[in-house]
Design an enzyme around this catalytic site. Structure first.
Site: not given
Length: 739
Positions: A95, A49
């Site tokens: 998300h 990420h």
């Protein structure tokens, strides 16, 4: 250096998302066993990420520059010049994992995070969009996730005060265990007043701004870089809790502080919180950073250095400040009721040091943590090229009209009104075209120009042929912006894929990036920001490859925009672009013909034709020659006609002159096409201009009546079509969320 409070075991290393070889790299790098806090820092900075370690090699192949690009990838968001001394700043981020675990807060904090990315650079947010992918409607968690995600997006955006003006919603079984929530935001700023995250100057104060730090969100970035499996519910503590009202205060305080001239560098605390923001600021500026965690404002007692460094509590910023303006800066944040604390300083030794209660909890090389994090060249296997399906071999329906009525009410084709009516798309008073069109459009305040936005991807195309699917995602975004009259400027991408350690999944990622790059170069549509979300898998089952493309376009005069609805009866309907009846990977073939296992090729994308046809249509829009415009995508000509008719309440009579099977002409998903209308008296001259430009165009019908009539098919009333189109989603959600 203090000793570890717990031994670093193979189990602990695995819990932090680190591979054995990566842990060995840590040992080689620092020459000793890391402390627990250091292990957490490496875990945060070296996960997918934050580090893009599996994708960096391929992301570098994308075109990122252009005459309007002020700042490309590498900052919080991309920056593009829109003239008159103004810039649009935009980005999209995922998300996904948090939204599956806790749909409301996961989606809400996704919105909060992307808004911070934009105003961190000095922009006031003016638009938000989202691209949502959910599991099959019959899956027991789908309603619950849809309800929570939509409520979270609406609750945060509405309260913050930014219009949510468009996006996508789709359903597919591949997302049953891993929904996708891709949040996009855009803001306006003066082109000469952009703020960056690169720290400059030695011995300068590092300032913590915003809300207090708590224990929410710990290991959020690491969790977002791992597959789901058993025990997903136990990961709830890694989901952050958002407060849109605090973020609104943070926005106003940051913009006021930026205007004061006190800010040297600024970074929002998003993924990996204080760790990532501090490391990135220092590493980019070739500086070291020292932090004293005793100075960090906390909302919980007894927080350890490990917890503080990995917390992803929301509504926080980190800033390098002009020391001469310290008191002025503090006064601004006190006025807005927010925390302001000097928690460290920049150094000249390229070390990242963290202290707590006087003890050194971490002492690490900052460049290796940040912009020199690991990079992999993972093995990949190209997806085999599928064969093209001939129109004649696709099963025909008993009646094309009845097929349309079914098609228009499918979960992937029905109206999304139930979703967007929960979003405030009119706040700020500048929305010119809201949800439901090809692209959303806002006015630029105190200017006559406008900005257009669209999010697009067709995952089933990408699964069948990643290169062609990547090209199509960019081309459709470009086409949607063109269809409202905008000049496409630049894109942001959100690349959602499964486990990159599987060569076939890595092949999907590589192929889609290749296609995106090819289309971006051909259409002068550079990639200026983006996000990669990998390991979107549950129990070994990955999602469809979903490289969402978010595009921004410019209208010199917002009054010249085009919209979908028919405007009057008796107008000519003209199909722009060549129709070959391509039904491979089409919605018709999957959901009407029942070929959900279709292995055929998606429609090919000819980028030169895409550009030629789109440039012609845009020119006609700006000349005021067209009354309605709709790009063609899912469902082809007949679905686009139905959407234009439903939106206006005006029917149409259509008689195609084609040798194709009627269903192939009606539902084929050939690219580079538009439906346009104009007064009948102007049709002949339009056809002449199209011919002169080398653009295929065919008169296919006329507007009027209360039915949609296609020669050779049963006429369908607009009332019937409207009920089918508007009915599915509200009825589905009314059945109640299943937990």
């Amino acid at each position: 250096m203090i000793p570890n409070v717990v031994p670093v075991t193979p189990e602990l290393i695995a819990e932090h998302g680190l591979k054995p070889d990566e842990y060995q790299r840590i040992l080689d790098l620092i020459g000793r066993e890391p402390t627990l806090t250091e292990l957490g820092i490496f875990s945060a900075m070296w996960n997918e990420h934050c580090s893009y370690k599996s994708s960096k090699k391929w992301l570098r192949t994308l075109p990122t520059t252009g005459p309007r690009v002020i700042c490309g990838p590498g900052e919080n968001a991309g920056v593009v010049d829109i003239g008159d001394g103004q810039a649009i700043i935009f980005k999209m981020e995922s998300h996904n994992h948090p939204s599956y675990i806790e749909p409301h807060e996961g989606a809400a904090t996704g919105v909060g995070g992307i808004l911070r990315d934009v105003f961190t650079m000095g922009a006031r947010p003016v638009a938000a969009l989202n691209a949502l992918r959910f599991g099959a409607p019959e899956h027991p968690r789908t309603r619950h996730i849809v309800s929570g995600v939509v409520a979270g997006i609406g609750g945060y955006g509405n309260s913050f005060g930014v219009p949510t003006i468009g996006g996508e919603v789709n359903f597919d079984p591949s997302y049953n265990g891993n929904c996708l929530v891709n949040a996009f935001a855009a803001g306006l700023a003066d082109a000469d007043k952009i703020f960056y995250s690169e720290a400059k100057g030695v011995g300068l104060p590092i300032v913590y701004l915003g809300s207090k730090t708590g224990r929410d969100g710990i290991h959020g970035a690491t969790m977002a870089s791992a597959e789901f499996g058993e025990g997903t519910e136990e990961k709830r503590p890694t989901v952050q809790i958002g407060d849109p009202f605090s973020e609104k205060l943070l926005l106003e305080a940051c913009l006021e502080l930026m205007a004061s001239g006190a800010v040297i560098a600024i970074q929002d605390m998003g993924a990996a919180g204080l760790t990532c923001s501090a490391v990135e600021m220092g590493a980019k500026g070739n500086l070291g950073v020292e932090l004293d965690l005793d100075k960090v404002p906390c909302r919980e007692d007894g927080m350890s250095a490990y917890e503080m460094m990995l917390s992803e509590s929301q509504e926080r910023m980190l800033m390098v400040l002009d020391p001469a303006r310290e008191k002025d800066a503090e006064a601004i944040f006190v006025k807005w009721g927010l925390d302001f604390a000097i928690i460290g300083k920049t150094t000249d030794d390229l070390r990242f040091r963290v202290r707590r209660h006087g003890d050194v909890m971490a002492d690490l090389p900052i460049k290796e943590l940040g912009d020199q994090a690991p990079e992999y060249d993972r093995p990949w296997i190209a997806t085999a090229k599928p064969e093209t399906l001939s129109p004649a071999s696709a099963p025909a329906p008993s009646d094309v009209g009845e097929a349309l009525a079914r098609l228009i009410g499918l979960p992937d084709m029905c109206s999304r009104r139930w979703v967007w009516e929960q979003y405030d798309h009119l706040i700020q008073g500048n929305t010119a075209v809201g949800p439901g069109g090809d692209a959303a459009v806002i006015r630029v305040e105190r200017q006559k120009k406008g900005l257009a936005f669209s999010l697009d991807v067709t995952p089933r195309y990408c699964a069948a042929d990643p290169v062609e699917g990547g090209k199509q995602a960019v081309a459709e975004c470009w086409r949607n912006l063109t269809a409202v009259g905008a000049e496409p400027l630049a894109i942001t991408d959100n690349l959602n894929f499964g486990n990159p350690e599987k060569p076939e999944i890595m092949g999907q990622l590589v192929g889609c990036i290749q296609g995106i790059g090819e289309a971006s170069r051909a259409l002068d549509f550079p990639v200026v920001s983006g996000n990669v979300s990998l390991y979107n898998e549950t129990n070994g089952k990955g999602i469809l490859p979903t490289p969402t493309i978010g595009g921004v376009g410019l209208l010199p005069d917002v009054a010249q925009r085009a919209t979908i609805p028919f405007k009057a009866e008796g107008e000519a309907i003209i199909l722009v672009g060549e129709t070959k009846g391509h039904l491979g990977q089409s919605i018709y073939l999957r959901d009407i013909a029942g070929k959900s296992d279709d292995k055929s090729a998606p429609p090919p994308v000819n980028l030169a034709v895409e550009r030629r046809n789109g440039d012609f249509v845009r020119t006609e829009i700006r000349a005021g020659n067209l009354t309605a415009v709709h790009d063609l995508s899912d469902g082809g000509v007949f679905v686009a006609l139905a959407e234009m008719a439903i939106a206006s309440g005006i029917g149409a009579r259509v008689k195609p002159e084609t040798a194709l099977p009627l269903h192939a002409w009606a539902f084929g998903e050939d690219q580079a096409r538009y439906l346009v209308t104009m007064p009948e008296k102007d049709a002949e001259s339009f056809m002449a201009r199209a011919a002169q430009a080398g653009v295929p165009a065919a008169r296919i019908g006329v507007t009027g009546g209360s039915e949609l009539t296609l020669a050779g098919a049963t006429p369908i009333s607009l009332v019937e079509l409207g009920v089918a189109h508007e009915g599915w989603l509200p009825a589905y959600m009314a059945e109640g969320a299943e937990l």
